[in-house]
Design an enzyme around this catalytic site. Structure first.
Site, PDB file in Angstrom:
ATOM      1  N   HIS A  10       0.974  -1.117   0.000  1.00  0.00           N
ATOM      2  CA  HIS A  10      -0.201   0.084  -0.110  1.00  0.00           C
ATOM      3  C   HIS A  10       1.034   1.128  -0.017  1.00  0.00           C
ATOM      4  O   HIS A  10       1.917   1.220   0.740  1.00  0.00           O
ATOM      5  CB  HIS A  10      -0.753   0.085   1.259  1.00  0.00           C
ATOM      6  CG  HIS A  10      -1.705  -1.029   1.497  1.00  0.00           C
ATOM      7  ND1 HIS A  10      -3.111  -0.829   1.651  1.00  0.00           N
ATOM      8  CD2 HIS A  10      -1.590  -2.473   1.724  1.00  0.00           C
ATOM      9  CE1 HIS A  10      -3.779  -1.827   1.828  1.00  0.00           C
ATOM     10  NE2 HIS A  10      -2.767  -2.898   2.160  1.00  0.00           N
TER      11      HIS A  10
ATOM     12  N   TYR B 196      -5.896  -7.039  -1.975  1.00  0.00           N
ATOM     13  CA  TYR B 196      -5.783  -6.116  -2.963  1.00  0.00           C
ATOM     14  C   TYR B 196      -5.470  -6.268  -4.291  1.00  0.00           C
ATOM     15  O   TYR B 196      -4.558  -7.008  -4.477  1.00  0.00           O
ATOM     16  CB  TYR B 196      -5.335  -4.675  -2.345  1.00  0.00           C
ATOM     17  CG  TYR B 196      -3.842  -4.873  -1.680  1.00  0.00           C
ATOM     18  CD1 TYR B 196      -2.602  -4.528  -2.286  1.00  0.00           C
ATOM     19  CD2 TYR B 196      -3.544  -5.292  -0.264  1.00  0.00           C
ATOM     20  CE1 TYR B 196      -1.622  -4.756  -1.849  1.00  0.00           C
ATOM     21  CE2 TYR B 196      -2.231  -5.373   0.102  1.00  0.00           C
ATOM     22  CZ  TYR B 196      -1.379  -5.037  -0.798  1.00  0.00           C
ATOM     23  OH  TYR B 196      -0.008  -5.101  -0.312  1.00  0.00           O
TER      24      TYR B 196
END
Ligand SMILES: Cc1cc2nc3c(=O)[nH]c(=O)nc-3n(C[C@H](O)[C@H](O)[C@H](O)COP(=O)(O)OP(=O)(O)OC[C@H]3O[C@@H](n4cnc5c(N)ncnc54)[C@H](O)[C@@H]3O)c2cc1C
Length: 388
Positions: free
Chosen positions: A47, A215
């Site tokens: 991230h 993700y």
């Protein structure tokens, strides 16, 4: 020393590459020494919050990252068993408007490649494992495993959790095994089309003692990624990771939601990593040596902010050198520590507790942070842990 010292950065990981790129852009002669002979595209994602993207802007790679990454609209937290939503944290346009940059998820290898490419390639040295560092007062002598040496003015230890520079400052001490492991796998999104399920762009599945964070790692959403946190009392493998298996994943996530089961069904290869920590260090710098990133505050990855802290450190260190003047490097290093210690330690603690965004909360203190705009706190005359 003139105004712009020669600086060696030890380690070209995400923190070291950021430090090298920012120092070189600020006009410092900066050499980056990396022990690995080369880097490969390790199967993992990462991230990058708005706090990091603001640093990427200064390095000049924000737009490339925006193009290559996935832009989730939300971070969802869901009950691992029932699928019930526990939090919906707005990202996407909300992040751009409120935190000053995008929130993206990317392939770690793609990010790293871009960061390493932003370094002056003539001052980037692979296959250079630092084995000794001698601070002679007026300069520092570096000795590498291949028998070569170099002399520089200042040294930044960005050499990760088993840092050689940390050892020089504080003595030999193994990091603490947290009692948790992380499984990491990249899945072809093509395979997921066989399921009548919704695979969200950024979702963390939780139960009492474990979780799975999921993700996309590419903007075209072809590669989906999961990383877990699972308790495992001991790590006796002696390596930084081992192969895991679909069977092990099924056992670890038995009873979890069908979406998680589908991810496990589609898993081809999965690796398992020990999660290592250290307690906040009493010393971040001494004379000409200074630490950043995992070398001084390794943490469990449960906030997805470990590399972010390394990159923020790099930016703050360069800001402090510019602010004070590099000839006053000891003051600059102490200013840097003063302005990083509290934040890095807080992120370490929240990561350790694994509470981040599990339920709705305001993440502005993390994502809204701008390392270039935050007012600088001045060191106290004799602050705790200060060597100057
Ligand atoms: C499972 C997992 C998931 C994660 N997910 C995220 C995430 O989503 N977001 C996030 O921000 N962080 C995440 N992190 C944390 C992040 O990976 C680390 O905090 C980050 O890589 C630290 O960067 P660094 O540059 O300080 O150290 P490292 O990345 O460890 O780099 C250190 C470098 O120094 C080199 N080196 C070591 N010793 C020497 C030596 N003696 N001589 C020369 N070179 C040397 C190494 O080869 C390496 O290249 C995650 C971590 C894990 C384990």
């Amino acid at each position: 020393m003139n105004n712009k010292p020669t600086i060696a950065v030890i380690g070209a990981g995400l923190g070291g590459a950021a430090a090298g790129a920012l120092l070189q852009r600020a006009g410092y002669t900066t050499k980056v020494y990396e022990q690995a002979p080369t880097f490969s595209r390790l199967g993992a994602g990462i991230h990058l919050g708005p706090n990091v993207m603001k640093v990427m802007r200064r390095i000049g790679i924000e737009e490339q990252l925006n193009s290559m990454g996935s832009h989730p609209d939300h971070w969802f937290s869901r009950d691992g068993m029932t699928g019930e939503y526990q939090s919906r944290i707005p990202l996407g346009e909300f992040a751009r408007q409120n935190y000053g940059a995008a929130y993206i998820t990317v392939h770690r290898g793609d990010l790293h490649e871009l960061m390493v490419a932003s370094l002056d390639q003539e001052k980037l040295y692979f296959d250079k494992r630092l084995v000794d560092v001698e601070d002679r007062g007026d300069k520092v002598v570096l000795t590498f495993a291949d028998g070569t040496t170099d002399e520089v003015d200042l040294v930044i230890g960005a050499d990760g959790v088993n840092s050689c520079i940390r050892e020089k400052l504080l003595g030999t001490e193994a990091p603490i095994y947290s009692g948790w492991v992380a499984h990491r796998a990249i899945i072809s999104a093509e395979k997921l089309k066989a399921y009548d399920l919704d695979f969200e762009a950024c979702v963390k599945w939780w139960s009492e003692d474990r979780h799975m964070m999921v993700y996309f790692v590419t903007g075209d959403e072809k590669e989906y990624y999961y990383v877990t946190g699972v308790p495992e009392p001991e790590w006796s493998h002696g390596t930084s990771f081992v192969e895991s298996s679909q069977q092990e994943m099924r056992q670890a996530f038995e009873g979890y939601h069908p979406t998680v089961q589908a991810l496990i069904d589609c898993t081809e290869t999965v690796t398992k990593w020990p999660l290592l920590e250290r307690n906040p260090l009493p010393l971040w710098h001494d004379n000409r040596l200074v630490l950043l990133g995992d070398a001084c505050h390794p943490m469990k990855p449960h906030m997805a902010q470990g590399a972010a802290m390394a990159i923020e450190d790099a930016a703050m260190l360069v800001r402090c050198l510019d602010e004070v003047g590099a000839e006053h490097y000891q003051q600059a290093f102490e200013l840097y520590r003063t302005n990083r210690f509290e934040r890095a330690s807080r992120v370490q603690k929240v990561s350790h507790d694994n509470t981040w965004l599990r339920y709705d909360e305001d993440p502005a203190w993390v994502f809204g942070y701008d390392v270039y705009e935050v007012p600088l706190k001045q060191p106290e005359a004799a602050s705790e842990g200060s060597p100057v």
